[in-house]
Design a protein around this motif. Structure first.
Motif, PDB file in Angstrom:
ATOM      1  N   ILE A   1     -38.182  45.696  69.461  1.00 11.16           N
ATOM      2  CA  ILE A   1     -38.025  47.067  68.986  1.00 11.16           C
ATOM      3  C   ILE A   1     -37.622  47.027  67.513  1.00 11.16           C
ATOM      4  CG2 ILE A   1     -37.377  47.984  71.250  1.00 11.16           C
ATOM      5  CD1 ILE A   1     -34.438  47.966  70.247  1.00 11.16           C
ATOM      6  N   SER A   2     -37.953  48.080  66.797  1.00 16.91           N
ATOM      7  CA  SER A   2     -37.461  48.319  65.436  1.00 16.91           C
ATOM      8  C   SER A   2     -37.769  47.199  64.451  1.00 16.91           C
ATOM      9  CB  SER A   2     -35.942  48.569  65.455  1.00 16.91           C
ATOM     10  OG  SER A   2     -35.623  49.626  66.329  1.00 16.91           O
ATOM     11  N   THR A   3     -38.843  46.444  64.673  1.00 15.61           N
ATOM     12  CA  THR A   3     -39.223  45.427  63.685  1.00 15.61           C
ATOM     13  C   THR A   3     -40.194  45.978  62.648  1.00 15.61           C
ATOM     14  OG1 THR A   3     -41.146  44.625  64.933  1.00 15.61           O
ATOM     15  CG2 THR A   3     -38.991  43.647  65.463  1.00 15.61           C
ATOM     16  N   GLY A   4     -40.826  47.093  62.967  1.00 16.31           N
ATOM     17  CA  GLY A   4     -41.843  47.648  62.076  1.00 16.31           C
ATOM     18  C   GLY A   4     -43.187  46.965  62.198  1.00 16.31           C
ATOM     19  N   THR A   5     -43.310  46.036  63.140  1.00 18.08           N
ATOM     20  CA  THR A   5     -44.590  45.353  63.368  1.00 18.08           C
ATOM     21  C   THR A   5     -45.352  46.050  64.489  1.00 18.08           C
ATOM     22  OG1 THR A   5     -43.785  43.829  65.073  1.00 18.08           O
ATOM     23  CG2 THR A   5     -43.450  43.188  62.774  1.00 18.08           C
ATOM     24  N   THR A   6     -46.581  45.618  64.703  1.00 16.21           N
ATOM     25  CA  THR A   6     -47.406  46.204  65.770  1.00 16.21           C
ATOM     26  C   THR A   6     -46.945  45.769  67.152  1.00 16.21           C
ATOM     27  OG1 THR A   6     -48.966  44.356  65.618  1.00 16.21           O
ATOM     28  CG2 THR A   6     -49.419  46.303  64.274  1.00 16.21           C
TER      29      THR A   6
ATOM     30  N   SER B   1     -34.206  40.834  60.622  1.00 13.59           N
ATOM     31  CA  SER B   1     -33.663  40.693  61.969  1.00 13.59           C
ATOM     32  C   SER B   1     -34.742  41.114  62.966  1.00 13.59           C
ATOM     33  CB  SER B   1     -32.404  41.538  62.157  1.00 13.59           C
ATOM     34  OG  SER B   1     -32.702  42.921  62.041  1.00 13.59           O
ATOM     35  N   ILE B   2     -34.597  40.624  64.198  1.00 10.46           N
ATOM     36  CA  ILE B   2     -35.583  40.912  65.243  1.00 10.46           C
ATOM     37  C   ILE B   2     -34.829  41.329  66.498  1.00 10.46           C
ATOM     38  CG2 ILE B   2     -37.483  40.009  66.631  1.00 10.46           C
ATOM     39  CD1 ILE B   2     -37.935  37.901  64.439  1.00 10.46           C
ATOM     40  N   PRO B   3     -34.788  42.638  66.791  1.00  8.84           N
ATOM     41  CA  PRO B   3     -34.118  43.100  68.009  1.00  8.84           C
ATOM     42  C   PRO B   3     -35.047  43.048  69.225  1.00  8.84           C
ATOM     43  CG  PRO B   3     -34.037  44.738  66.227  1.00  8.84           C
ATOM     44  CD  PRO B   3     -35.099  43.740  65.883  1.00  8.84           C
ATOM     45  N   VAL B   4     -34.462  42.713  70.360  1.00 13.15           N
ATOM     46  CA  VAL B   4     -35.168  42.719  71.643  1.00 13.15           C
ATOM     47  C   VAL B   4     -34.386  43.607  72.610  1.00 13.15           C
ATOM     48  CG1 VAL B   4     -35.690  41.325  73.687  1.00 13.15           C
ATOM     49  CG2 VAL B   4     -36.305  40.486  71.420  1.00 13.15           C
ATOM     50  N   ARG B   5     -35.110  44.432  73.349  1.00 14.70           N
ATOM     51  CA  ARG B   5     -34.477  45.290  74.347  1.00 14.70           C
ATOM     52  C   ARG B   5     -34.793  44.766  75.743  1.00 14.70           C
ATOM     53  NH1 ARG B   5     -35.411  51.852  75.136  1.00 14.70           N
ATOM     54  NH2 ARG B   5     -33.852  52.145  76.792  1.00 14.70           N
ATOM     55  N   MET B   6     -33.791  44.832  76.633  1.00 16.99           N
ATOM     56  CA  MET B   6     -33.966  44.413  78.022  1.00 16.99           C
ATOM     57  C   MET B   6     -33.683  45.599  78.940  1.00 16.99           C
ATOM     58  SD  MET B   6     -31.849  40.814  77.790  1.00 16.99           S
ATOM     59  CE  MET B   6     -30.458  41.650  77.003  1.00 16.99           C
ATOM     60  N   ALA B   7     -34.534  45.793  79.937  1.00 17.75           N
ATOM     61  CA  ALA B   7     -34.338  46.866  80.905  1.00 17.75           C
ATOM     62  C   ALA B   7     -34.949  46.432  82.227  1.00 17.75           C
ATOM     63  CB  ALA B   7     -34.958  48.172  80.415  1.00 17.75           C
ATOM     64  N   GLY B   8     -34.659  47.182  83.291  1.00 14.06           N
ATOM     65  CA  GLY B   8     -35.224  46.815  84.585  1.00 14.06           C
ATOM     66  C   GLY B   8     -35.012  47.896  85.620  1.00 14.06           C
ATOM     67  N   ALA B   9     -35.780  47.825  86.702  1.00 12.48           N
ATOM     68  CA  ALA B   9     -35.663  48.792  87.797  1.00 12.48           C
ATOM     69  C   ALA B   9     -36.173  48.157  89.077  1.00 12.48           C
ATOM     70  CB  ALA B   9     -36.452  50.064  87.477  1.00 12.48           C
ATOM     71  N   TRP B  10     -35.653  48.632  90.196  1.00 14.74           N
ATOM     72  CA  TRP B  10     -36.131  48.174  91.496  1.00 14.74           C
ATOM     73  C   TRP B  10     -37.405  48.928  91.864  1.00 14.74           C
ATOM     74  CZ3 TRP B  10     -33.964  43.925  93.264  1.00 14.74           C
ATOM     75  CH2 TRP B  10     -32.671  43.614  92.843  1.00 14.74           C
ATOM     76  N   TYR B  11     -38.465  48.160  92.087  1.00 15.48           N
ATOM     77  CA  TYR B  11     -39.714  48.769  92.551  1.00 15.48           C
ATOM     78  C   TYR B  11     -39.698  48.902  94.063  1.00 15.48           C
ATOM     79  CZ  TYR B  11     -44.697  49.703  93.097  1.00 15.48           C
ATOM     80  OH  TYR B  11     -45.895  50.269  93.412  1.00 15.48           O
ATOM     81  N   GLY B  12     -39.104  47.919  94.737  1.00 11.60           N
ATOM     82  CA  GLY B  12     -39.013  47.936  96.188  1.00 11.60           C
ATOM     83  C   GLY B  12     -37.663  48.453  96.650  1.00 11.60           C
ATOM     84  N   GLN B  13     -37.319  48.134  97.858  1.00 11.92           N
ATOM     85  CA  GLN B  13     -36.073  48.603  98.460  1.00 11.92           C
ATOM     86  C   GLN B  13     -34.868  48.001  97.754  1.00 11.92           C
ATOM     87  OE1 GLN B  13     -35.790  47.664 102.606  1.00 11.92           O
ATOM     88  NE2 GLN B  13     -33.966  48.912 102.951  1.00 11.92           N
ATOM     89  N   ILE B  14     -33.800  48.783  97.599  1.00 14.64           N
ATOM     90  CA  ILE B  14     -32.592  48.305  96.942  1.00 14.64           C
ATOM     91  C   ILE B  14     -31.519  47.981  97.973  1.00 14.64           C
ATOM     92  CG2 ILE B  14     -31.627  50.619  96.644  1.00 14.64           C
ATOM     93  CD1 ILE B  14     -30.435  49.667  93.984  1.00 14.64           C
ATOM     94  N   GLY B  15     -30.725  46.944  97.681  1.00 15.05           N
ATOM     95  CA  GLY B  15     -29.545  46.616  98.474  1.00 15.05           C
ATOM     96  C   GLY B  15     -28.318  46.916  97.647  1.00 15.05           C
TER      97      GLY B  15
END
Length: 288
Positions: free
Chosen positions: A137-142, A200-214
């Protein structure tokens, strides 16, 4: 890394006096950083670096053999050294259990490295089929906002059809199991070498449960490597002929999304990694 209880100092090593006329080779300085891992519940150990100074290991075969001896000594002793000399501090986490609560983790600055592998890991009972989002994110590159992970529309590597060594970022594959790992390889230095105006080179991490959650509990494991090459191995990546620099672990609770959407802005944000191109280091911040 195998755990050890007894640290062997250099005076434990046998002294070696080379024979006259025999060519000998010595190691260069090597280091290995691990966290103290024998702290009590609700505390966490600090990161401790063990150093094998130059010229401590000798070989009649090659400098590579002497360096391998140094690295083997580090592997055998680093955990015990960290446990003996490290400190335990209160870990401000309390989300595990029936009533998750707020967690605050301090930002961490990594040591210089060449490659990074980000692993999202979940155990039995956490849920089924955890889907991940990892992207620049936010690097200004493609390459901004083109997240690696299942079904995000950008394939499994950027640029497309690149190898593990030539890609900027690569996804190891969609793990749909009840436990396991999904991993991304991030090659910050490669992106910088092709875009030298970056600071600088920022990286974003995210996630979600596609299947059943415990429980929804996952761990984020961030591992850095120096030298060698990287190869994809199943849902993971391995380093060949290099050395591990650091490995950090963070806990995170991921609730089930109201409905599945393939939109990073509508799922749980995990945190950020910001790489500094001048120091070849990165800062990790996990959001809670």
């Amino acid at each position: 890394m195998e755990e050890n209880t007894t640290y062997k100092p250099f005076n434990y090593l046998e002294n070696y006096t080379p024979e006259d006329g025999v060519q000998v080779y010595y190691n260069t300085e090597k280091t290995l950083a691990v966290k103290k891992n024998d702290c009590s519940k609700a505390t966490t150990g600090n990161l401790v670096t063990l150093t094998a100074p130059a010229n401590k290991f000798v070989s009649t075969e090659s400098a590579a053999d002497a360096n391998e001896q140094a690295e083997s000594w580090l592997t055998a002793n680093a955990q015990a050294y960290a446990n003996n000399t490290g400190i335990c501090t209160i870990r401000e986490t309390a989300w595990r259990g029936a009533n998750p609560s707020c967690v605050i983790e301090p930002p961490l600055t990594l040591q210089p490295f060449d490659y990074m592998v980000i692993r999202y890991k979940w155990a039995l009972g956490a849920g089924h089929d955890f889907d991940t989002f990892t992207g620049f994110i936010s690097t200004g590159t493609t390459w901004d906002n083109k997240y690696m992970g299942y079904g995000h529309g950008y394939g499994t590597e950027l640029p497309n059809n690149s190898t593990a060594d030539t890609s900027y970022i690569m996804f190891a594959g969609d793990n749909q199991q009840n436990n396991g790992v999904e991993a991304c390889l991030v090659n910050f230095s490669k992106l910088y070498s092709d875009n030298i105006s970056l600071k600088s080179i920022p990286v974003r991490m995210a996630g979600a449960w596609y299947g059943q959650i415990g429980t929804g509990n996952i761990d984020i494991e961030i591992t850095t490597f120096s030298g060698g090459t990287m190869e994809k191995s199943g849902y993971d990546f391995i380093n060949v002929d290099g050395s591990q620099v650091q490995q950090l672990n963070f806990s995170k609770n991921i609730p089930y999304p109201p409905s599945w959407v393939n939109d990073v802005n509508q799922i749980k944000n995990i945190g950020y990694i910001t790489y500094n191109v001048d120091s070849l280091t990165a800062k990790v911040v996990i959001n809670y």
